[in-house]
Design a protein around this motif. Sequence first.
Motif, PDB file in Angstrom:
ATOM      1  N   ILE A   1      46.273  11.908  20.886  1.00  0.00           N
ATOM      2  CA  ILE A   1      45.517  11.278  19.804  1.00  0.00           C
ATOM      3  C   ILE A   1      46.211   9.992  19.389  1.00  0.00           C
ATOM      4  O   ILE A   1      47.400   9.985  19.058  1.00  0.00           O
ATOM      5  CB  ILE A   1      45.385  12.223  18.587  1.00  0.00           C
ATOM      6  CG1 ILE A   1      44.656  13.511  18.993  1.00  0.00           C
ATOM      7  CG2 ILE A   1      44.647  11.536  17.438  1.00  0.00           C
ATOM      8  CD1 ILE A   1      44.577  14.557  17.891  1.00  0.00           C
ATOM      9  N   LEU A   2      45.451   8.898  19.408  1.00  0.00           N
ATOM     10  CA  LEU A   2      45.963   7.586  18.997  1.00  0.00           C
ATOM     11  C   LEU A   2      45.809   7.461  17.480  1.00  0.00           C
ATOM     12  O   LEU A   2      44.732   7.716  16.937  1.00  0.00           O
ATOM     13  CB  LEU A   2      45.166   6.493  19.711  1.00  0.00           C
ATOM     14  CG  LEU A   2      45.756   5.090  19.796  1.00  0.00           C
ATOM     15  CD1 LEU A   2      47.090   5.092  20.519  1.00  0.00           C
ATOM     16  CD2 LEU A   2      44.769   4.165  20.513  1.00  0.00           C
ATOM     17  N   ALA A   3      46.889   7.103  16.799  1.00  0.00           N
ATOM     18  CA  ALA A   3      46.875   6.951  15.346  1.00  0.00           C
ATOM     19  C   ALA A   3      47.165   5.506  14.966  1.00  0.00           C
ATOM     20  O   ALA A   3      47.523   4.686  15.815  1.00  0.00           O
ATOM     21  CB  ALA A   3      47.896   7.896  14.708  1.00  0.00           C
TER      22      ALA A   3
ATOM     23  N   ASP B   1      49.618   4.426  13.192  1.00  0.00           N
ATOM     24  CA  ASP B   1      51.045   4.146  13.197  1.00  0.00           C
ATOM     25  C   ASP B   1      51.796   4.896  14.291  1.00  0.00           C
ATOM     26  O   ASP B   1      53.003   5.109  14.185  1.00  0.00           O
ATOM     27  CB  ASP B   1      51.650   4.490  11.833  1.00  0.00           C
ATOM     28  CG  ASP B   1      51.209   5.868  11.323  1.00  0.00           C
ATOM     29  OD1 ASP B   1      50.295   6.454  11.916  1.00  0.00           O
ATOM     30  OD2 ASP B   1      51.787   6.342  10.327  1.00  0.00           O
ATOM     31  N   GLY B   2      51.102   5.310  15.357  1.00  0.00           N
ATOM     32  CA  GLY B   2      51.786   5.994  16.446  1.00  0.00           C
ATOM     33  C   GLY B   2      50.826   6.718  17.366  1.00  0.00           C
ATOM     34  O   GLY B   2      49.618   6.494  17.329  1.00  0.00           O
ATOM     35  N   VAL B   3      51.391   7.579  18.178  1.00  0.00           N
ATOM     36  CA  VAL B   3      50.607   8.427  19.086  1.00  0.00           C
ATOM     37  C   VAL B   3      51.109   9.850  18.936  1.00  0.00           C
ATOM     38  O   VAL B   3      52.325  10.090  18.886  1.00  0.00           O
ATOM     39  CB  VAL B   3      50.757   7.986  20.565  1.00  0.00           C
ATOM     40  CG1 VAL B   3      49.853   8.827  21.459  1.00  0.00           C
ATOM     41  CG2 VAL B   3      50.431   6.518  20.740  1.00  0.00           C
ATOM     42  N   VAL B   4      50.169  10.795  18.854  1.00  0.00           N
ATOM     43  CA  VAL B   4      50.510  12.217  18.765  1.00  0.00           C
ATOM     44  C   VAL B   4      50.057  12.910  20.044  1.00  0.00           C
ATOM     45  O   VAL B   4      48.932  12.691  20.510  1.00  0.00           O
ATOM     46  CB  VAL B   4      49.835  12.879  17.545  1.00  0.00           C
ATOM     47  CG1 VAL B   4      50.013  14.396  17.577  1.00  0.00           C
ATOM     48  CG2 VAL B   4      50.402  12.308  16.258  1.00  0.00           C
ATOM     49  N   MET B   5      50.935  13.727  20.618  1.00  0.00           N
ATOM     50  CA  MET B   5      50.561  14.539  21.778  1.00  0.00           C
ATOM     51  C   MET B   5      50.980  15.978  21.512  1.00  0.00           C
ATOM     52  O   MET B   5      52.116  16.238  21.095  1.00  0.00           O
ATOM     53  CB  MET B   5      51.211  14.002  23.054  1.00  0.00           C
ATOM     54  CG  MET B   5      50.705  12.619  23.424  1.00  0.00           C
ATOM     55  SD  MET B   5      50.963  12.148  25.147  1.00  0.00           S
ATOM     56  CE  MET B   5      52.731  11.965  25.180  1.00  0.00           C
ATOM     57  N   ALA B   6      50.051  16.887  21.727  1.00  0.00           N
ATOM     58  CA  ALA B   6      50.311  18.303  21.511  1.00  0.00           C
ATOM     59  C   ALA B   6      49.994  19.063  22.787  1.00  0.00           C
ATOM     60  O   ALA B   6      49.022  18.746  23.476  1.00  0.00           O
ATOM     61  CB  ALA B   6      49.460  18.839  20.364  1.00  0.00           C
ATOM     62  N   SER B   7      50.809  20.057  23.108  1.00  0.00           N
ATOM     63  CA  SER B   7      50.649  20.801  24.355  1.00  0.00           C
ATOM     64  C   SER B   7      50.776  22.292  24.105  1.00  0.00           C
ATOM     65  O   SER B   7      51.550  22.729  23.245  1.00  0.00           O
ATOM     66  CB  SER B   7      51.707  20.375  25.381  1.00  0.00           C
ATOM     67  OG  SER B   7      51.662  18.990  25.598  1.00  0.00           O
ATOM     68  N   GLU B   8      50.011  23.042  24.885  1.00  0.00           N
ATOM     69  CA  GLU B   8      50.104  24.498  24.833  1.00  0.00           C
ATOM     70  C   GLU B   8      51.249  24.963  25.722  1.00  0.00           C
ATOM     71  O   GLU B   8      51.351  24.549  26.879  1.00  0.00           O
ATOM     72  CB  GLU B   8      48.793  25.115  25.312  1.00  0.00           C
ATOM     73  CG  GLU B   8      48.808  26.624  25.404  1.00  0.00           C
ATOM     74  CD  GLU B   8      47.556  27.186  26.042  1.00  0.00           C
ATOM     75  OE1 GLU B   8      47.499  28.417  26.208  1.00  0.00           O
ATOM     76  OE2 GLU B   8      46.650  26.406  26.401  1.00  0.00           O
TER      77      GLU B   8
ATOM     78  N   ALA C   1      50.184  11.907  10.467  1.00  0.00           N
ATOM     79  CA  ALA C   1      50.088  13.243   9.860  1.00  0.00           C
ATOM     80  C   ALA C   1      48.711  13.846  10.091  1.00  0.00           C
ATOM     81  O   ALA C   1      48.574  15.031  10.443  1.00  0.00           O
ATOM     82  CB  ALA C   1      50.397  13.158   8.366  1.00  0.00           C
ATOM     83  N   GLU C   2      47.665  13.043   9.905  1.00  0.00           N
ATOM     84  CA  GLU C   2      46.292  13.524  10.140  1.00  0.00           C
ATOM     85  C   GLU C   2      46.076  13.843  11.615  1.00  0.00           C
ATOM     86  O   GLU C   2      45.410  14.827  11.960  1.00  0.00           O
ATOM     87  CB  GLU C   2      45.292  12.467   9.673  1.00  0.00           C
ATOM     88  CG  GLU C   2      45.268  12.255   8.170  1.00  0.00           C
ATOM     89  CD  GLU C   2      44.500  11.002   7.763  1.00  0.00           C
ATOM     90  OE1 GLU C   2      44.120  10.908   6.584  1.00  0.00           O
ATOM     91  OE2 GLU C   2      44.294  10.111   8.619  1.00  0.00           O
ATOM     92  N   ALA C   3      46.647  13.013  12.494  1.00  0.00           N
ATOM     93  CA  ALA C   3      46.506  13.250  13.933  1.00  0.00           C
ATOM     94  C   ALA C   3      47.186  14.553  14.352  1.00  0.00           C
ATOM     95  O   ALA C   3      46.685  15.281  15.213  1.00  0.00           O
ATOM     96  CB  ALA C   3      47.081  12.071  14.717  1.00  0.00           C
TER      97      ALA C   3
END
Length: 269
Positions: free
Chosen positions: A37-39, A41-48, A205-207
């Motif tokens: 997810i592109l935010a 103020d940054g980039v968030v990546m989440a993995s299982e 934070a939202e991302a």
Amino acid sequence: MARRYDSSTTTFSPEGRLHQVEYAIEAINNAGTSVGILAKDGVVMASERKITSGLLAPARTSEKTYKLCGHATCTVAGLTADANILIDQARLRAGRYEYQYQEPIPIENLVEHVCNYKQAYTQYGGLRPFGVAFLFAGYDETHGFQLYQSDPSGNYSGWKATVIGANNQAGKSLLKTDYGTKKEGDDQMKTDEAAGPEIEMPNVAEACRLAVKVLNKTMDGAVASPEKLELFVMSLDEDGKCVHKTLSEDEAKAVIAEVEAETAAAGDT
């Protein structure tokens, strides 16, 4: 008919398909889910995290997220052994570029190099496609934060938010509805039907909360917990340098609790 063409990566079927590439993509669709997810103020990546056995020793480093250079990182879905070869190629390319030009490699240049390497494995006999997909996150001064997705065919594309791995279609459907917020004034009638509403990107934070929501939807009924997922954030520090951070178990637990509270509040209404 397909069986006559599915043993070769270099022969098209009469329908114009390369079956081995499609089988590689199918292998990725059975792998652990990864969200990018592109935010603002940054980039968030989440993995299982898929835990196959309780007897396995805990990994000392992440098995899903890999740092490529100071301003780029990637998340993988698929065969980790295949991913290691391509990650080495990306790190080598980034190092050589910086040595040659005395500046960090542009993110798209790095992604294109890896994808060209992957594409070669679909065009020469005796080879098989890499059974891995990537989400690349990075930052450069020209284009800011960027998020790219690539697949075994060598194609890549830029995204604001996307999902790879198992149940990726369900995750993408959720992102379409929940990513960002409409800017004020977008409710007015548009003359161009193809032009959708302008989206305001979320903050980090939202991302993070949105990424956990997506994993909750794609993890086949399993409840998200710090042991089952990994949250990674790329942002800039006060000096404008990239910071790579994997959230600790306590930080991940706090994000999950926020999502659960938000979901409960939405259910009450």
